[in-house]
Design a protein around this motif. Structure first.
Motif, short mmCIF file in Angstrom:
data_model
loop_
_atom_site.label_atom_id
_atom_site.label_comp_id
_atom_site.label_asym_id
_atom_site.label_seq_id
_atom_site.Cartn_x
_atom_site.Cartn_y
_atom_site.Cartn_z
N VAL A 39 0.87 -1.17 0.00
CA VAL A 39 0.00 0.00 0.00
C VAL A 39 0.91 1.21 0.00
O VAL A 39 1.57 1.51 0.99
CB VAL A 39 -0.93 0.01 1.23
N GLY A 40 0.96 1.92 -1.14
CA GLY A 40 1.89 3.02 -1.29
C GLY A 40 3.14 2.60 -2.04
O GLY A 40 3.34 1.41 -2.35
N PHE A 41 3.98 3.58 -2.35
CA PHE A 41 5.21 3.34 -3.10
C PHE A 41 6.41 3.87 -2.30
O PHE A 41 6.26 4.56 -1.31
CB PHE A 41 5.15 4.04 -4.47
N GLY A 42 7.59 3.53 -2.81
CA GLY A 42 8.80 4.05 -2.19
C GLY A 42 9.28 3.21 -1.03
O GLY A 42 9.06 1.98 -0.98
N ARG A 43 9.92 3.85 -0.05
CA ARG A 43 10.53 3.14 1.07
C ARG A 43 9.47 2.46 1.92
O ARG A 43 8.44 3.05 2.25
CB ARG A 43 11.32 4.14 1.93
N VAL A 44 9.72 1.21 2.27
CA VAL A 44 8.80 0.43 3.09
C VAL A 44 8.89 0.89 4.54
O VAL A 44 9.97 0.93 5.12
CB VAL A 44 9.10 -1.08 3.00
N LEU A 45 7.73 1.24 5.12
CA LEU A 45 7.70 1.70 6.51
C LEU A 45 7.36 0.56 7.47
O LEU A 45 7.99 0.43 8.52
CB LEU A 45 6.66 2.83 6.67
N ILE A 46 6.38 -0.24 7.10
CA ILE A 46 5.93 -1.36 7.94
C ILE A 46 5.73 -2.56 7.03
O ILE A 46 5.19 -2.43 5.94
CB ILE A 46 4.62 -1.03 8.68
N LYS A 47 6.13 -3.75 7.51
CA LYS A 47 5.91 -4.94 6.71
C LYS A 47 5.74 -6.16 7.61
O LYS A 47 6.20 -6.17 8.76
CB LYS A 47 7.07 -5.18 5.74
N ARG A 48 5.07 -7.16 7.08
CA ARG A 48 4.92 -8.44 7.76
C ARG A 48 4.68 -9.51 6.70
O ARG A 48 4.23 -9.22 5.58
CB ARG A 48 3.76 -8.43 8.77
N PHE A 49 4.98 -10.77 7.04
CA PHE A 49 4.78 -11.89 6.12
C PHE A 49 3.62 -12.74 6.61
O PHE A 49 3.47 -12.98 7.82
CB PHE A 49 6.05 -12.75 6.04
N ASP A 50 2.78 -13.17 5.66
CA ASP A 50 1.72 -14.09 6.03
C ASP A 50 2.20 -15.53 5.82
O ASP A 50 3.34 -15.77 5.41
CB ASP A 50 0.43 -13.78 5.25
N ARG A 51 1.32 -16.48 6.08
CA ARG A 51 1.73 -17.88 6.02
C ARG A 51 2.00 -18.35 4.59
O ARG A 51 2.59 -19.40 4.38
CB ARG A 51 0.66 -18.77 6.66
N ASN A 52 1.55 -17.57 3.60
CA ASN A 52 1.82 -17.93 2.21
C ASN A 52 3.10 -17.32 1.69
O ASN A 52 3.46 -17.52 0.53
CB ASN A 52 0.65 -17.46 1.32
N GLY A 53 3.81 -16.57 2.54
CA GLY A 53 5.07 -15.96 2.14
C GLY A 53 4.92 -14.61 1.49
O GLY A 53 5.90 -14.06 0.99
N THR A 54 3.72 -14.05 1.47
CA THR A 54 3.52 -12.72 0.89
C THR A 54 3.91 -11.65 1.89
O THR A 54 3.51 -11.71 3.06
CB THR A 54 2.05 -12.53 0.47
N GLU A 55 4.70 -10.71 1.44
CA GLU A 55 5.08 -9.57 2.27
C GLU A 55 4.03 -8.47 2.11
O GLU A 55 3.82 -7.95 1.03
CB GLU A 55 6.45 -9.03 1.85
N TRP A 56 3.37 -8.14 3.21
CA TRP A 56 2.39 -7.06 3.23
C TRP A 56 3.09 -5.82 3.77
O TRP A 56 3.63 -5.84 4.87
CB TRP A 56 1.18 -7.41 4.07
N ALA A 57 3.08 -4.74 2.97
CA ALA A 57 3.88 -3.57 3.32
C ALA A 57 3.07 -2.29 3.20
O ALA A 57 2.14 -2.18 2.39
CB ALA A 57 5.11 -3.49 2.42
#
Length: 329
Positions: A39-57
């Protein structure tokens, strides 16, 4: 201006994010591995990985977002992928898991790739359908179907319609707002003929027959103007009274709602100004609504001569108007 810009960017962000969610959900349904949803572009501020390996940022520039899917370049030995994408890939594929090559975007059949690409626009269309349906189901404010004085010799004038008439039905179909009135008449103009207009005037319901010319191409002109129909601006409100004017001497004050002048019921600003200008030196009876109380005053517009020699009447009031609104769902 600032509010408009902020609203634009917030709306754009919501639309793009929902668009990308469409790509994400269909990609997952088709078996494609999604490395990152941002959600958004540029530098990642917050991120987490779900059980499928997708990085949500959540990224620094809040102007929409994007989806990063696994592609053939990510699987090539010589390719360079970011640490976050590498972490996502390894998180989703622990030792002993199936070959990830079958979960890349390029490895999917054409129909699946087409579905993934088309999902974004389709989800935006569904969002629009949902939002418009929700707004109309909950209800929104629309201008009340109160008519302005019809133009002379127009079908509306010849039908006996007057300014201040409130249209409540067309051919016994209930009408609540100006958009409903306009839409109903536009549908009937394709065939011409006539329409029975039911109006409210002075507390009574009256029926008038409006002749409708056959209109082949509504885009060439304003059909409502050709019929002589217009939306009333609402009863004039006295915004201020000029010191020492005839209006002040008559007793008018700010916030008085003018609901009748002479024989004209529910005048709009244009018709009220015209009546005052045409009656220089002649007494006019004005009925006003003052905090719910009906009051009558006699105002005699003072003569004023223009540069061209024409004499007009002036009352010494500044007018405004609020368009009457009705809740429609």
């Amino acid at each position: 201006m600032l509010t408009t810009l902020i609203s634009f960017f917030v709306t754009l962000g919501v639309l793009i994010t929902f668009h990308e969610l469409g790509h994400y959900w269909v990609a997952r349904w088709c078996g494609v591995r999604v490395l990152r949803f941002s959600v958004g572009f540029g530098r990642v501020l917050i991120k987490r990985f779900d059980r499928n390996g997708t990085e949500w940022a959540i990224s620094a520039i809040p102007l929409g977002g994007y989806v990063k899917m696994l592609d053939q370049d990510d699987l090539a030995p010589s390719s360079k992928i970011s640490s976050s994408e590498h972490s996502a890939a390894t998180h989703a594929n622990p030792p002993g898991s199936p070959d990830p090559r079958g979960s890349s975007f390029q490895s999917q059949p054409v129909l699946k790739r087409f579905a993934i690409v088309a999902a974004g626009p389709v989800f935006n269309l569904l969002l629009a359908v949902f939002l418009y349906a929700s707004i109309n189901f909950v209800g929104n404010k629309e201008p009340e179907a109160v008519l302005a004085p019809p133009t002379a010799n127009s079908p509306a004038a010849m039908a006996g319609l007057k300014g201040g008439d409130k249209v409540v039905a067309i051919n016994q179909t209930a009408i609540a707002s100006w958009p409903q009135l306009r839409w109903n008449l536009l549908q009937r103009l394709a065939d011409g003929g006539e329409a029975e207009i039911t109006i409210e005037r002075g507390g009574a319901q009256l029926h008038r027959t409006l002749q409708l010319p056959t209109l082949a191409d509504p885009s060439q002109a304003d059909p409502m103007r050709d019929l002589g129909l217009g939306l009333a601006s609402g009863p004039p409100i006295v915004r201020s009274v000029v010191e020492g004017s005839v209006a002040q001497r008559a007793g008018l004050i700010s916030r008085d709602l003018i609901i009748c002048v002479g024989e004209t019921n529910r005048p709009d600003i244009g018709s009220l100004v015209q009546i005052i200008q045409n009656n220089a030196g002649k007494p006019l009876e004005l009925e006003v609504d003052r905090n719910g109380e009906k009051l009558k005053f006699i105002v005699t517009p003072s003569p004023h001569t223009l540069e061209n020699g024409q004499t007009i009447g002036r009352a010494g009031i500044q007018l405004g108007a609020d368009i009457p609104m009705v809740e429609v769902s």
